[in-house]
Design an enzyme around this catalytic site. Sequence first.
Site, PDB file in Angstrom:
ATOM      1  N   HIS A 149       0.836  -1.201   0.000  1.00  0.00           N
ATOM      2  CA  HIS A 149       0.000   0.000   0.000  1.00  0.00           C
ATOM      3  C   HIS A 149       0.875   1.257   0.000  1.00  0.00           C
ATOM      4  CE1 HIS A 149      -3.467  -2.554   0.891  1.00  0.00           C
ATOM      5  NE2 HIS A 149      -4.236  -1.499   0.693  1.00  0.00           N
ATOM      6  N   GLU A 150       1.934   1.229   0.782  1.00  0.00           N
ATOM      7  CA  GLU A 150       2.836   2.378   0.838  1.00  0.00           C
ATOM      8  C   GLU A 150       3.515   2.610  -0.506  1.00  0.00           C
ATOM      9  OE1 GLU A 150       4.726   5.635   1.837  1.00  0.00           O
ATOM     10  OE2 GLU A 150       3.301   4.641   3.182  1.00  0.00           O
TER      11      GLU A 150
END
Length: 225
Positions: A149-150
């Site tokens: 996600h990052e």
Amino acid sequence: FPRSPSVRPVYVLSLLLRGLVMCLIIVFISVQMIHPLLRNSEPAVVARDMPKLLERLIKLALPVTYVWLAGFYVFFHVWMNLLAELLRFGDRLFYKAWWNAVTFEAYWRLWNLPVHHWIARHVYFPALRKRLSKAAVGFIAFTVSAVFHELVIALPLKSGHMPLAFLAMMAQVPLVAVSAAINARVAGTPFAQLGNYLFWIAFCFLGQPAAVLLYYVHCTGVLYH
């Protein structure tokens, strides 16, 4: 993999039209509602005026949630079904009814089935075969998901030095346990949907607006002007 017999041109056209309309709605809400609210929040950010910032977050909650829901529909329903139709891929189950989730763990299992299945196959079950505890395996799987996600957010926004998405994901680890405990206490009572209310309040009406505001502050450099 299951295959559909043929590509349906009318269905493809309907998906393209739906995607176009929803993208226009996203742009309209972002330009007409979200961006002005973010601009108006700059004095409160510079002054560290917490009551004013809380007011801005509350005002951001609805338009940000609308954009997030529209974006979910565009990607997980329109885009994935379009690819599946063009490639004649028969399995069209990309998500389940995550909006009814009464725990955070249920939400993460239901809202993105392709990624969930990938994590389960390549991270969760291999770790279980190493005889780790389920709690440890769950934490490892959540950490891997948080890293991806990052990366999805940090690369286009160039915000790798501020791993907000990763930290926000990891902050939900205790919420998974808390929401599960609450659901166990209220299951079968008139308050059985309490966990769903908490999910929408914490995740969509506080978490999402806060993330949007923080990324806006980072990308515009408001604090450094």
